[in-house]
Write a protein that holds these residues in place. Structure first.
Motif, PDB file in Angstrom:
ATOM      1  N   LYS A  42       0.787  -1.249   0.052  1.00 39.06           N
ATOM      2  CA  LYS A  42      -0.004   0.091  -0.069  1.00 39.06           C
ATOM      3  C   LYS A  42       0.825   1.306   0.035  1.00 39.06           C
ATOM      4  CE  LYS A  42      -2.279  -0.623   3.887  1.00 39.06           C
ATOM      5  NZ  LYS A  42      -1.371  -2.000   4.245  1.00 39.06           N
ATOM      6  N   SER A  43       1.705   1.390   1.025  1.00 38.85           N
ATOM      7  CA  SER A  43       2.626   2.425   0.977  1.00 38.85           C
ATOM      8  C   SER A  43       3.374   2.815  -0.235  1.00 38.85           C
ATOM      9  CB  SER A  43       3.458   2.458   2.466  1.00 38.85           C
ATOM     10  OG  SER A  43       2.619   2.509   3.518  1.00 38.85           O
ATOM     11  N   THR A  44       3.980   1.887  -0.547  1.00 37.43           N
ATOM     12  CA  THR A  44       4.825   1.664  -1.873  1.00 37.43           C
ATOM     13  C   THR A  44       3.899   2.275  -2.961  1.00 37.43           C
ATOM     14  OG1 THR A  44       6.217  -0.204  -1.389  1.00 37.43           O
ATOM     15  CG2 THR A  44       5.834   0.455  -3.735  1.00 37.43           C
ATOM     16  N   THR A  45       2.731   1.942  -3.139  1.00 42.46           N
ATOM     17  CA  THR A  45       1.745   2.408  -4.264  1.00 42.46           C
ATOM     18  C   THR A  45       1.724   3.799  -4.068  1.00 42.46           C
ATOM     19  OG1 THR A  45       0.766   0.157  -4.426  1.00 42.46           O
ATOM     20  CG2 THR A  45      -0.411   2.089  -5.273  1.00 42.46           C
ATOM     21  N   MET A  46       1.376   4.048  -2.910  1.00 37.39           N
ATOM     22  CA  MET A  46       1.291   5.703  -2.632  1.00 37.39           C
ATOM     23  C   MET A  46       2.418   6.538  -2.901  1.00 37.39           C
ATOM     24  SD  MET A  46      -1.485   5.528   0.827  1.00 37.39           S
ATOM     25  CE  MET A  46      -3.032   5.791   0.512  1.00 37.39           C
ATOM     26  N   LYS A  47       3.630   6.036  -2.376  1.00 30.17           N
ATOM     27  CA  LYS A  47       4.727   6.731  -2.834  1.00 30.17           C
ATOM     28  C   LYS A  47       5.060   6.854  -4.491  1.00 30.17           C
ATOM     29  CE  LYS A  47       6.918   5.447   1.601  1.00 30.17           C
ATOM     30  NZ  LYS A  47       8.033   4.774   2.374  1.00 30.17           N
ATOM     31  N   VAL A  48       4.397   5.944  -5.074  1.00 31.52           N
ATOM     32  CA  VAL A  48       4.771   6.295  -6.565  1.00 31.52           C
ATOM     33  C   VAL A  48       3.735   6.781  -6.964  1.00 31.52           C
ATOM     34  CG1 VAL A  48       4.364   4.812  -8.746  1.00 31.52           C
ATOM     35  CG2 VAL A  48       5.603   3.826  -6.712  1.00 31.52           C
TER      36      VAL A  48
END
Length: 306
Positions: A42-48
């Protein structure tokens, strides 16, 4: 004014593939809950999506701008509250908000007006003249949410925005998110199912970097209300638990304690009579048998454990 994620993959230099070919979109005026267990991506997707990390493969468009080719336009379009809220603890609340606003190009009376409005909106009135380091965790979250709203972005990406809030604060921040969601695109992650039920139009669930659900909350509720779970308790562990899996209508079987098994069934299927017959045919001592209606937490657990 939307978020479009198309076949997004993110692999770190270590070789870890945090996100694997996921696709979903969030339209203007929607509040979408982004769910998944810890480490799901989740956090990785949001950071992208905020331009903080580059994608390995795929495309992410925010407010019509590609995170690869127009990262500054993406950042101007987004209000972002990361999971670990980074704040300058030595600054005063109003000082920090002024600093954040200036980073977004706000100046003069316009900036002062926006600071006043956002302080009122997120409930920082009594705390605005304190240093951030003096604030409780809940009020620090409010400061982070305030900086995300300050430049009036069309898109909000909020990673665990209600962490550390007490029940009264939760209600107030939910109301803020609900209000801003009327004319913005909002994607927020949470582990709290009550948050999802109180705020979301739609839910996107990922697990192990894969998309496992993308549906309106009404459909997820219907699935929760229609699905049935049976917990069977035997005197001892079964020598052949696979026999439970062979019962018609059984979807999953989970051993939850010695001699206890949780079974999920097809919608509308009552497994109790079948379990009772199985025990009688095999000479097993059945000491407990109860049926439970699945809730959203059960649906989440089922989807993320497959």
């Amino acid at each position: 004014m939307s978020i479009r994620v198309q076949q997004l993959t993110k692999q770190y230099d270590s070789g870890q593939r945090a996100v694997n070919g996921i696709s979903f979109s969030v339209e203007p005026g929607q509040i979408v809950g982004f769910l998944g267990p810890n480490g799901a991506g989740k956090s990785t997707t949001m950071k992208v999506a905020t331009g903080y990390l580059p994608p390995t493969e795929g495309t992410v468009l925010v407010n019509g701008f590609d995170v690869r080719t127009a990262p500054m336009d993406v950042r101007r379009s987004v209000g972002y509250l990361p999971e670990h809220n980074p704040l300058y603890l030595d600054l005063y609340v109003k000082e920090y908000l002024r600093f954040s606003g200036e980073l977004h190009g706000l100046r003069g009376e316009g900036l002062t007006r926006e600071i006043t409005q956002v302080i009122e909106r997120v409930g920082l009135g009594q705390e605005q003249h304190k240093r951030i380091g003096q604030l409780s965790k809940g009020y620090r979250q409010r400061v982070g949410l305030g900086q995300a709203l300050l430049h009036n972005p069309p898109v909000l990406i909020l990673d665990e925005p209600t962490t550390g809030l007490d029940p009264n604060q939760l209600s107030e921040i939910r109301q803020v998110i609900r209000e801003v969601g009327r004319d913005k695109t909002v994607l927020f992650s949470t582990h709290i199912m009550q948050e999802v039920e109180a705020l979301c139009d739609r839910v996107v669930i990922i697990s192990g970097g894969e998309l496992v659900a993308d549906s309106p909350l009404t459909e997820l509720r219907a699935q929760a209300e229609g699905g049935l779970t049976v917990v069977a308790e035997f005197e001892t562990d079964l020598a052949d638990a696979e026999a439970l899996q062979q019962i018609p209508g059984v979807q999953t079987v989970e051993r939850i304690a010695p001699g206890q098994y949780r079974m999920t069934a097809d919608s509308g299927t009552d497994l109790r009579a079948s379990v009772f017959r199985l025990a009688a045919d095999r000479g097993l001592t059945l000491v407990g048998l109860r049926q439970q209606a699945s809730n959203l937490e059960g649906i989440f657990r089922e989807l993320t454990q497959k």
